[in-house]
Scaffold this active site. Structure first.
Site, mmCIF file in Angstrom:
data_model
loop_
_atom_site.group_PDB
_atom_site.id
_atom_site.type_symbol
_atom_site.label_atom_id
_atom_site.label_comp_id
_atom_site.label_asym_id
_atom_site.label_seq_id
_atom_site.Cartn_x
_atom_site.Cartn_y
_atom_site.Cartn_z
ATOM 1 N N THR A 1 35.762 41.291 60.244
ATOM 2 C CA THR A 1 36.660 41.171 59.099
ATOM 3 C C THR A 1 37.654 40.031 59.282
ATOM 4 O OG1 THR A 1 38.511 42.292 58.023
ATOM 5 C CG2 THR A 1 38.012 43.007 60.248
ATOM 6 N N ASP A 2 38.128 39.494 58.153
ATOM 7 C CA ASP A 2 39.175 38.454 58.228
ATOM 8 C C ASP A 2 40.494 39.027 58.732
ATOM 9 O OD1 ASP A 2 39.968 39.912 55.977
ATOM 10 O OD2 ASP A 2 39.945 38.210 54.594
ATOM 11 N N GLU A 3 40.618 40.367 58.737
ATOM 12 C CA GLU A 3 41.889 40.968 59.168
ATOM 13 C C GLU A 3 42.180 40.711 60.642
ATOM 14 O OE1 GLU A 3 43.053 44.803 57.882
ATOM 15 O OE2 GLU A 3 42.047 44.613 55.969
ATOM 16 N N PHE B 1 29.756 51.801 52.333
ATOM 17 C CA PHE B 1 29.788 50.889 51.171
ATOM 18 C C PHE B 1 28.928 49.635 51.395
ATOM 19 C CE2 PHE B 1 32.669 47.279 49.599
ATOM 20 C CZ PHE B 1 31.963 47.114 48.418
ATOM 21 N N ILE B 2 29.319 48.784 52.324
ATOM 22 C CA ILE B 2 28.586 47.515 52.483
ATOM 23 C C ILE B 2 27.206 47.787 53.077
ATOM 24 C CG2 ILE B 2 28.658 45.153 53.366
ATOM 25 C CD1 ILE B 2 31.669 45.422 53.683
ATOM 26 N N ASP C 1 23.385 56.362 61.083
ATOM 27 C CA ASP C 1 24.740 56.597 60.561
ATOM 28 C C ASP C 1 25.192 58.011 60.963
ATOM 29 O OD1 ASP C 1 26.395 55.316 57.784
ATOM 30 O OD2 ASP C 1 26.919 57.284 58.586
ATOM 31 N N TYR D 1 43.432 49.413 62.914
ATOM 32 C CA TYR D 1 42.088 49.067 62.436
ATOM 33 C C TYR D 1 41.711 47.646 62.857
ATOM 34 C CZ TYR D 1 38.666 47.022 59.256
ATOM 35 O OH TYR D 1 37.599 46.313 58.746
ATOM 36 N N THR E 1 35.472 54.551 67.744
ATOM 37 C CA THR E 1 34.293 54.098 66.990
ATOM 38 C C THR E 1 34.153 52.574 67.040
ATOM 39 O OG1 THR E 1 34.415 55.953 65.463
ATOM 40 C CG2 THR E 1 33.241 54.001 64.696
ATOM 41 N N GLY F 1 24.814 52.414 57.557
ATOM 42 C CA GLY F 1 24.111 52.101 56.309
ATOM 43 C C GLY F 1 24.351 53.086 55.184
ATOM 44 N N LYS G 1 38.929 46.108 65.538
ATOM 45 C CA LYS G 1 37.858 45.183 65.142
ATOM 46 C C LYS G 1 37.930 43.897 65.985
ATOM 47 C CE LYS G 1 35.214 45.583 62.233
ATOM 48 N NZ LYS G 1 33.873 46.237 62.182
HETATM 49 P P1 NAD Z 1 32.709 52.331 55.053
HETATM 50 O O1 NAD Z 1 33.910 53.044 55.586
HETATM 51 O O2 NAD Z 1 32.403 52.420 53.612
HETATM 52 O O3 NAD Z 1 31.406 52.836 55.833
HETATM 53 C C1 NAD Z 1 31.381 53.005 57.221
HETATM 54 C C2 NAD Z 1 30.057 53.691 57.566
HETATM 55 O O4 NAD Z 1 29.980 53.798 58.995
HETATM 56 C C3 NAD Z 1 29.931 55.119 57.017
HETATM 57 O O5 NAD Z 1 28.624 55.329 56.487
HETATM 58 C C4 NAD Z 1 30.148 56.001 58.233
HETATM 59 O O6 NAD Z 1 29.483 57.258 58.159
HETATM 60 C C5 NAD Z 1 29.584 55.117 59.334
HETATM 61 N N1 NAD Z 1 30.124 55.442 60.649
HETATM 62 C C6 NAD Z 1 31.426 55.626 60.984
HETATM 63 N N2 NAD Z 1 31.526 55.922 62.280
HETATM 64 C C7 NAD Z 1 30.266 55.901 62.784
HETATM 65 C C8 NAD Z 1 29.717 56.121 64.069
HETATM 66 N N3 NAD Z 1 30.485 56.440 65.115
HETATM 67 N N4 NAD Z 1 28.379 55.992 64.242
HETATM 68 C C9 NAD Z 1 27.567 55.701 63.184
HETATM 69 N N5 NAD Z 1 28.035 55.509 61.934
HETATM 70 C C10 NAD Z 1 29.369 55.608 61.749
HETATM 71 O O7 NAD Z 1 32.880 50.835 55.525
HETATM 72 P P2 NAD Z 1 32.541 49.470 54.759
HETATM 73 O O8 NAD Z 1 33.652 49.134 53.856
HETATM 74 O O9 NAD Z 1 31.161 49.532 54.241
HETATM 75 O O10 NAD Z 1 32.590 48.461 55.984
HETATM 76 C C11 NAD Z 1 31.431 48.234 56.783
HETATM 77 C C12 NAD Z 1 31.789 47.244 57.882
HETATM 78 O O11 NAD Z 1 32.261 46.032 57.303
HETATM 79 C C13 NAD Z 1 32.901 47.727 58.809
HETATM 80 O O12 NAD Z 1 32.575 47.331 60.103
HETATM 81 C C14 NAD Z 1 34.145 46.993 58.314
HETATM 82 O O13 NAD Z 1 35.050 46.773 59.359
HETATM 83 C C15 NAD Z 1 33.532 45.694 57.821
HETATM 84 N N6 NAD Z 1 34.251 45.019 56.736
HETATM 85 C C16 NAD Z 1 34.532 45.677 55.565
HETATM 86 C C17 NAD Z 1 35.154 44.977 54.532
HETATM 87 C C18 NAD Z 1 35.478 45.646 53.217
HETATM 88 O O14 NAD Z 1 36.128 45.010 52.375
HETATM 89 N N7 NAD Z 1 35.052 46.857 52.959
HETATM 90 C C19 NAD Z 1 35.492 43.623 54.684
HETATM 91 C C20 NAD Z 1 35.213 43.009 55.908
HETATM 92 C C21 NAD Z 1 34.576 43.698 56.916
HETATM 93 O O1 DAU Z 2 40.031 41.891 54.446
HETATM 94 C C1 DAU Z 2 38.942 42.692 54.809
HETATM 95 C C2 DAU Z 2 39.367 44.140 54.836
HETATM 96 O O2 DAU Z 2 39.546 44.534 53.481
HETATM 97 C C3 DAU Z 2 38.379 45.059 55.538
HETATM 98 O O3 DAU Z 2 38.317 44.712 56.894
HETATM 99 C C4 DAU Z 2 38.789 46.521 55.390
HETATM 100 O O4 DAU Z 2 37.772 47.346 55.921
HETATM 101 C C5 DAU Z 2 38.966 46.831 53.926
HETATM 102 O O5 DAU Z 2 39.446 48.143 53.784
HETATM 103 C C6 DAU Z 2 39.960 45.852 53.299
HETATM 104 O O6 DAU Z 2 41.288 46.045 53.824
HETATM 105 P P1 DAU Z 2 42.593 45.998 52.890
HETATM 106 O O7 DAU Z 2 43.657 46.742 53.561
HETATM 107 O O8 DAU Z 2 42.873 44.610 52.443
HETATM 108 O O9 DAU Z 2 41.970 46.805 51.608
HETATM 109 P P2 DAU Z 2 42.594 47.935 50.685
HETATM 110 O O10 DAU Z 2 41.658 48.104 49.545
HETATM 111 O O11 DAU Z 2 43.003 49.129 51.456
HETATM 112 O O12 DAU Z 2 43.910 47.236 50.138
HETATM 113 C C7 DAU Z 2 43.863 46.009 49.424
HETATM 114 C C8 DAU Z 2 45.296 45.616 49.110
HETATM 115 O O13 DAU Z 2 45.821 46.555 48.166
HETATM 116 C C9 DAU Z 2 46.236 45.657 50.295
HETATM 117 O O14 DAU Z 2 47.214 44.623 50.159
HETATM 118 C C10 DAU Z 2 46.922 47.014 50.176
HETATM 119 C C11 DAU Z 2 46.979 47.221 48.675
HETATM 120 N N1 DAU Z 2 46.916 48.628 48.239
HETATM 121 C C12 DAU Z 2 45.894 49.406 48.691
HETATM 122 C C13 DAU Z 2 45.803 50.737 48.324
HETATM 123 C C14 DAU Z 2 44.687 51.609 48.863
HETATM 124 C C15 DAU Z 2 47.862 49.138 47.343
HETATM 125 O O15 DAU Z 2 48.768 48.412 46.886
HETATM 126 N N2 DAU Z 2 47.765 50.450 46.981
HETATM 127 C C16 DAU Z 2 46.792 51.287 47.452
HETATM 128 O O16 DAU Z 2 46.794 52.488 47.103
#
Ligand code: NAD
Ligand code: DAU
Length: 336
Positions: free
Chosen positions: A124-126, A11-12, A33, A149, A99, A8, A153
């Site tokens: 995640t959609d990944e 970011f999300i 966290d 990654y 993790t 928590g 997941k």
């Molecule tokens: P983030 O990296 O911003 O935050 C991750 C949080 O988890 C941090 O607060 C960190 O301290 C905590 N954490 C890490 N390891 C831990 C552990 N062992 N125990 C307890 N806390 C721990 O991530 P986010 O972008 O907010 O993503 C949150 C979730 O959503 C993740 O599971 C990610 O896979 C998923 N997700 C993210 C995106 C995206 O676009 N950011 C999209 C789809 C899914």
């Molecule tokens: O699709 C969901 C995923 O989105 C989540 O599961 C991940 O946690 C989240 O990090 C994100 O993954 P991406 O790899 O898609 O996100 P990122 O912001 O790292 O990159 C978005 C796109 O931009 C990807 O095609 C890579 C590109 N990129 C990224 C960075 C950091 C660049 O071209 N330059 C960069 O410096």
């Protein structure tokens, strides 16, 4: 209702905690966290004193800590905690395994032992891998993750779903597309490029910049995740997408326009190894079953996000200093 959120302070997760408390619902929120590099207590500034909020520092990989934290009884666990950055999984893949897979397994086991009613795995959609220029991922698309990654997941998703199949555990998995919005760590494309543009630094675009992501404003995801937790069917997966496919270059140019900086800041750099070309989600299931759909158009969400970063320079300057600089130099150093 007693809610246990992991991750928590990221970011999300921090947006989700704020969302739960802001809506004036009858919920108590415990945030568990580990405060890794991505976890930041400042993301919850103003929330700490809320009477229905509690923070516990601990790792989901720590069986004793998780058991102790869950002992007081919870209705729903939302597991956001993870290592979330694809690029970092190139350098330290085993941290992602530990993790994202083992941590999820430890947390799920503890939740079942503590008789938590429902476990929501934030995925995640990944996990589906990469698409060509056509088609959409549905919830039944076979998993084909590309990076350490996304492989971690995917393993966690399958683990959680197996506990439903075999032991009848009440679990729900959400798979969302790329989130953007306030409080995103500036290692990800949108906040990295906004903050670099503000500072007049280069925007490092990987490869040809024609990769496509489906962008989802974080508040839309929070609404969907809450609904999945409250009304999703046990054992089911729900895709959550923004219906906003954009090429990275288009996003980059939109950011430069919003910040008022020239396109000459764009710098093409070496492509990400194993870079997925396109993600796009079919979201008919969550629309049909739960009545959710994305509410924030990409252009509006990006405008709100840019405004937030412009107004929170101190936040991202602090986040980008210190240890982050070492990562930045290692990852981009030769090119920028
Ligand atoms: P983030 O990296 O911003 O935050 C991750 C949080 O988890 C941090 O607060 C960190 O301290 C905590 N954490 C890490 N390891 C831990 C552990 N062992 N125990 C307890 N806390 C721990 O991530 P986010 O972008 O907010 O993503 C949150 C979730 O959503 C993740 O599971 C990610 O896979 C998923 N997700 C993210 C995106 C995206 O676009 N950011 C999209 C789809 C899914
Ligand atoms: O699709 C969901 C995923 O989105 C989540 O599961 C991940 O946690 C989240 O990090 C994100 O993954 P991406 O790899 O898609 O996100 P990122 O912001 O790292 O990159 C978005 C796109 O931009 C990807 O095609 C890579 C590109 N990129 C990224 C960075 C950091 C660049 O071209 N330059 C960069 O410096």
């Amino acid at each position: 209702m007693r809610i246990f959120v992991t991750g928590g302070c990221g970011f999300i997760g921090s947006n989700f905690v704020r969302f739960l408390l802001r809506e004036g619902k009858d919920v108590e929120v415990t945030n568990f966290d580990a405060l890794t590099y991505a976890g930041n207590l400042e993301n919850l500034a103003g929330v700490e004193e809320h009477p229905r909020y509690r923070f516990l520092k601990g790792s989901i990989t720590d069986r004793e800590a998780v058991d102790a934290a869950l002992r007081t009884g919870f209705d729903i666990v939302y597991n956001f905690a993870a290592e979330s950055h694809v690029d970092r999984s190139l350098y330290e893949p085993h941290v992602f395994l530990d993790t994202n897979v083992r941590g999820t397994a430890v947390l799920l086991e503890a939740a079942l032992k503590a008789k938590v009613k429902r476990f929501v795995q934030i995925s995640t959609d990944e996990v589906y891998g990469s698409l060509g220029s056509d088609g959409l991922f549905t919830e039944t698309t076979p998993l084909k993750p590309s990076s350490p990654y996304s492989a971690a997941k995917a393993a966690a998703d399958l683990w959680v779903l197996a506990y439903h199949h075999t032991f009848g555990a009440d679990v729900v998995v959400t798979r969302s597309s790329n989130n953007y919005g306030p409080f995103q760590f500036p290692e990800k494309l949108v906040p990295l490029f906004i903050s670099n543009a503000v500072d007049g630094n280069a925007l490092p675009v990987y490869g040809d910049g024609r990769q496509v992501r489906d962008w989802l404003f974080v508040e839309d995801n929070c609404r969907a995740i809450e609904l999945a937790g409250l009304r999703g069917r046990a054992g089911e997966v729900y895709n959550i997408g923004g219906r906003a496919e954009r090429e990275n270059l288009a996003v980059t140019k939109a950011i430069l326009r919003a910040v008022g900086k020239p396109e000459t800041l764009i710098q093409y750099v070496k492509d990400r190894p194993g870079h997925d070309r396109r993600y796009a989600l079919d979201i008919a299931k969550i629309e049909g079953e739960l009545g959710w759909k994305p509410a924030v158009a990409f252009e509006d969400g990006l405008k709100r996000t840019v405004e937030w970063y412009l107004g929170h320079r101190e936040w991202w300057s602090r986040v980008k200093s210190g240890a982050y600089r070492e990562y930045y130099a290692k990852h981009y150093g030769a090119a920028l």
